[in-house]
Design a protein around this motif. Structure first.
Motif, short mmCIF file in Angstrom:
data_model
loop_
_atom_site.label_atom_id
_atom_site.label_comp_id
_atom_site.label_asym_id
_atom_site.label_seq_id
_atom_site.Cartn_x
_atom_site.Cartn_y
_atom_site.Cartn_z
N SER A 56 0.86 -1.17 0.00
CA SER A 56 0.00 0.00 0.00
C SER A 56 0.90 1.23 0.00
O SER A 56 1.76 1.36 0.86
N THR A 58 0.10 4.26 0.66
CA THR A 58 -0.20 5.18 1.74
C THR A 58 0.13 4.58 3.10
O THR A 58 0.20 5.29 4.08
N GLU A 60 -0.63 1.48 6.16
CA GLU A 60 -1.81 1.15 6.95
C GLU A 60 -1.92 2.14 8.09
O GLU A 60 -1.14 2.12 9.02
N VAL A 61 -2.92 3.00 8.00
CA VAL A 61 -3.10 4.02 9.01
C VAL A 61 -4.09 3.54 10.07
O VAL A 61 -3.90 3.74 11.25
N GLN A 77 -10.62 13.19 2.70
CA GLN A 77 -9.19 13.21 2.47
C GLN A 77 -8.60 11.95 3.08
O GLN A 77 -9.19 11.34 3.97
N THR A 78 -7.43 11.60 2.62
CA THR A 78 -6.74 10.48 3.25
C THR A 78 -6.19 10.94 4.59
O THR A 78 -5.69 12.07 4.71
N ILE A 79 -6.31 10.08 5.58
CA ILE A 79 -5.85 10.46 6.91
C ILE A 79 -4.37 10.14 7.06
O ILE A 79 -3.82 9.31 6.34
N GLU A 80 -3.75 10.83 7.98
CA GLU A 80 -2.32 10.64 8.23
C GLU A 80 -2.12 9.79 9.47
O GLU A 80 -3.05 9.55 10.24
N ASN A 145 -7.00 10.25 15.18
CA ASN A 145 -7.98 9.65 14.28
C ASN A 145 -9.03 8.93 15.11
O ASN A 145 -8.70 8.07 15.91
N ASN A 173 -9.73 13.82 13.42
CA ASN A 173 -10.06 13.27 12.10
C ASN A 173 -10.98 12.07 12.31
O ASN A 173 -10.64 11.17 13.07
N ALA A 175 -12.73 8.74 10.80
CA ALA A 175 -12.57 7.77 9.73
C ALA A 175 -13.93 7.41 9.14
O ALA A 175 -14.91 7.25 9.87
N ASP A 178 -14.78 5.53 2.02
CA ASP A 178 -14.83 6.44 0.87
C ASP A 178 -15.77 5.88 -0.19
O ASP A 178 -15.53 4.82 -0.74
#
Length: 193
Positions: A56, A58, A60-61, A77-80, A145, A173, A175, A178
């Motif tokens: 992945s 991005t 695994e958050v 948006q994608t989370i950090e 998150n 943030n 979750a 999407d």
């Protein structure tokens, strides 16, 4: 290619020769061990394919828990990477550690804060500060998150948000799944190209 000891090695046809073969091998055992590398190459190919499928970009958050059903979102948006507070119907978990039971929070409605959650988040903040003490350019952003189940009452989410703020996490943030890219696909007919 077989593994052999260094030294003189005649061709295989000379080893069977009565004249040259006897002089070279005199009393020594053959140390040639032929290894079939085809299964090893096959295994490495399968391993590379597996790792590429699991990759992945991005990272695994969030770890998706089985008992949490996330709400849907069309825009986001994608989370950090940040500490994750998971709120299920039965418990509150911070980065894999259970900090409170939801039924106990429903019974105890006197205060807004959740002491176990605040303590765990403060520990995460101290850990972050310790990891970044040598990097003065990196500033504390106070992100957390929140991964809440659809069925969790808002009064529980409100208490979690308040506890996060008290612990120093002001950027919350949430979750969600999407649906932005998935919503455009069903408009087409199955056979339409």
């Amino acid at each position: 290619m077989p593994i052999v000891t260094p030294g003189k090695r005649p061709a295989k046809r000379f080893l069977k020769s009565k004249i040259i073969g006897g002089k070279i091998s005199r009393g020594r055992k053959a140390t040639n061990a032929e290894i079939n590398v085809i299964p090893m190459v096959d295994m490495m190919t399968m391993l590379v394919i597996f790792l590429l499928q699991q990759y992945s970009s991005t990272g695994e958050v969030l770890y998706m828990q089985k008992d949490i059903k996330l709400p849907d979102a069309h825009h986001g948006q994608t989370i950090e990477v940040a500490p994750v507070v998971a709120i299920s119907g039965s418990e509150i978990v911070v980065t894999g550690v259970k900090v409170a039971d939801v039924p106990d929070l429903d019974r105890d409605s006197g205060y807004l804060n959740i002491p176990g959650l605040e303590e765990r988040l403060r520990d995460e903040k101290k850990r972050w500060e310790y990891l970044h003490q040598q990097d003065p350019e990196k500033k504390w952003d106070g992100q957390v998150n929140i991964q809440a189940d659809k069925g969790v009452p808002f009064r529980i989410v409100k208490r979690v948000m308040y506890s996060c703020g008290v612990a120093g996490y002001f950027s919350l943030n949430f979750a969600a799944l999407d649906l932005g890219s998935a919503a455009a696909a069903p408009d087409k007919a199955p056979g339409a190209g």
